[in-house]
Design an enzyme around this catalytic site. Structure first.
Site, short mmCIF file in Angstrom:
data_model
loop_
_atom_site.label_atom_id
_atom_site.label_comp_id
_atom_site.label_asym_id
_atom_site.label_seq_id
_atom_site.Cartn_x
_atom_site.Cartn_y
_atom_site.Cartn_z
N VAL A 137 0.90 -1.16 0.00
CA VAL A 137 0.00 0.00 0.00
C VAL A 137 0.93 1.21 0.00
O VAL A 137 1.49 1.57 1.04
CB VAL A 137 -0.92 0.01 1.24
CG1 VAL A 137 -1.71 1.31 1.28
CG2 VAL A 137 -1.86 -1.18 1.21
N PRO A 138 1.15 1.82 -1.16
CA PRO A 138 2.24 2.80 -1.31
C PRO A 138 1.91 4.17 -0.74
O PRO A 138 1.73 5.15 -1.48
CB PRO A 138 2.43 2.85 -2.83
CG PRO A 138 1.06 2.58 -3.38
CD PRO A 138 0.42 1.60 -2.43
N CYS A 139 1.86 4.27 0.57
CA CYS A 139 1.55 5.55 1.20
C CYS A 139 2.63 6.59 0.90
O CYS A 139 2.38 7.80 1.03
CB CYS A 139 1.36 5.39 2.70
SG CYS A 139 2.66 4.45 3.53
N HIS A 140 3.83 6.15 0.48
CA HIS A 140 4.87 7.11 0.14
C HIS A 140 4.52 7.91 -1.11
O HIS A 140 5.12 8.96 -1.36
CB HIS A 140 6.22 6.39 -0.06
CG HIS A 140 6.22 5.38 -1.15
ND1 HIS A 140 5.67 4.12 -1.01
CD2 HIS A 140 6.71 5.42 -2.43
CE1 HIS A 140 5.82 3.43 -2.13
NE2 HIS A 140 6.45 4.20 -3.00
N ARG A 141 3.54 7.45 -1.90
CA ARG A 141 3.14 8.16 -3.11
C ARG A 141 2.05 9.20 -2.86
O ARG A 141 1.51 9.76 -3.81
CB ARG A 141 2.66 7.16 -4.17
CG ARG A 141 3.73 6.18 -4.61
CD ARG A 141 3.21 5.13 -5.57
NE ARG A 141 4.17 4.04 -5.73
CZ ARG A 141 3.86 2.83 -6.13
NH1 ARG A 141 2.60 2.51 -6.41
NH2 ARG A 141 4.79 1.89 -6.23
#
Length: 404
Positions: A137-141
């Protein structure tokens, strides 16, 4: 979330962890301060799980994560996640975040709208702050509405988030103007050095021996001017190249050659400045292509991919792949260039890695994949390795088109 097992694994950003259960991946852990801390964090999050060799389906997940963090195409969107204990709103937020492809970003407000809760940007931030599945779950994006990078709860905070975005090729704000500025590079050099340290123990040793990264942008008024100097400098040492370049520039008003003026300048005057017949023909070809619009402008080249730039510039007589790569590195400040045909880079690799023979370009490219997306920085350090070895032996380095 219930987990039956967990494993630690190495990535380009450090040692990560993954936990699994009957319903799929139960959690992912970004690197903590060290392996001991990462393992302790996994045991704290999943007290019922034991450390074990990952089953085949989990190993495939690990392989995909490792590939993504090397900068390779890797689709994580179909990986099964155990969300049984995740609140409904958080699930919607995570599914919206999973739809963001690598290299792209959305704002917290964008995610709120996609999760069916317009205006709930703060709640989205809280949900992502509790994300059990970072990377998958790419929360860094997800960035702030202003485009600022915002917070990040993982070890290293914003620096870790910035590093992950850089690996995916995301260009953040604050880039130095092309060919200008004070010589500073348009990427986070401290982050680049930290990435090289984490991804390669040998490169970490080289960095310690060489010292701080000191590469600077070399200003030029245009792409044409940068290529002209590159052609003049070919196969000459620094003093001879500087002298001939100065004489060529002196032929033109205010010392600034342009394509049109160069085409109108006689062969006799250009040869009189010290240019060989071959270089004269190369400069004529460069000038004609610039007049025809085949040489990209500063605005155009800023938005072009590295390989596209190399292809375009290599059409000029006297400008091959190596020359184009030097422009990418020292004029454009591109962070991820590895000139595998460069003797100095190959020699530096052989010295640093205690090899009796130079690596082939293919071998260097394969090994250097772990340095992405900062292979320019790795190349600079390998050049310094050769310099240090030459200084110890009191041996001069071979001349090059550009001083690395």
């Amino acid at each position: 979330m219930m987990a039956s097992g967990f494993a630690l694994f190495d990535t380009a950003i450090g040692r990560c962890g993954v936990a699994w259960g009957e319903r799929g991946v139960a959690g992912v852990q970004l690197p903590e301060a060290g392996e001991r801390e990462t393992r302790a964090r996994m045991l704290q999050r999943f007290p019922a799980a034991g450390e074990a060799a990952p089953p085949p389906e989990v190993q495939r997940v690990i392989d995909r994560i490792v590939a993504l963090l090397r900068g390779e195409p890797s689709d994580l969107s179909a990986i099964a996640l155990d969300m049984e204990q995740v609140p409904a709103f958080h699930r919607r937020v995570y599914e919206a975040a999973r739809a963001i492809p690598p290299g792209m970003t959305l704002s917290y407000g964008d995610i709120a709208a996609r999760a069916g809760a317009p205006g709930a940007a703060r709640a989205v931030g809280q949900a992502l702050g509790r994300n059990p599945f970072p990377i998958i779950v790419p929360c860094h994006r997800v960035l702030a509405a202003s485009g600022k990078i915002g917070g990040f709860s993982a070890e290293g905070g914003v620096a870790t988030k910035r590093r992950m975005l850089a690996i995916e090729g995301v260009q953040l704000s604050g880039v130095v103007p092309l060919f200008g500025g004070d010589g500073a590079l348009g990427f986070d050099t401290e982050l680049a050095v930290a990435h090289l340290r984490a991804s390669d123990p040998t490169m970490a040793r080289v960095i310690d021996e060489v010292g701080p990264f000191g590469m600077r942008i070399r200003p030029a008024p245009s792409v044409f001017a940068a290529l002209l100097r590159s052609i003049v400098n070919q196969q000459l040492n620094g003093k001879a190249a500087a002298a001939i370049y100065a004489r060529v520039c002196a032929l033109f008003p205010r010392g600034r050659p342009t394509a049109g003026r160069l085409l109108r300048t006689s062969e006799e005057r250009l040869r009189g400045a010290g240019l060989s017949r071959s270089k004269l023909l190369s400069l004529r070809d460069l000038a004609q292509k610039a007049e025809d619009g085949a040489i990209p402008t500063l605005d155009e080249i800023a938005n072009m991919a590295d390989e596209t730039i190399i292809e375009r510039l290599s059409e000029v007589r006297g400008i091959g792949r190596w020359s184009a790569e030097m422009l990418l590195m020292f004029r454009l400040g591109r962070p991820d260039v590895l000139p595998v045909d460069d003797f100095g880079v190959r020699k530096g690799f052989a010295i640093a890695f205690d090899k009796s023979e130079l690596p082939s370009p293919k071998e260097l490219a394969a090994y250097g994949a772990r340095w992405k997306p900062y292979r320019t920085v790795a190349s600079w350090y390998l050049w310094r390795v050769v310099e240090r070895a030459a200084a110890r032996k009191v041996m001069p380095l071979a001349a090059a088109e550009e001083e690395p």
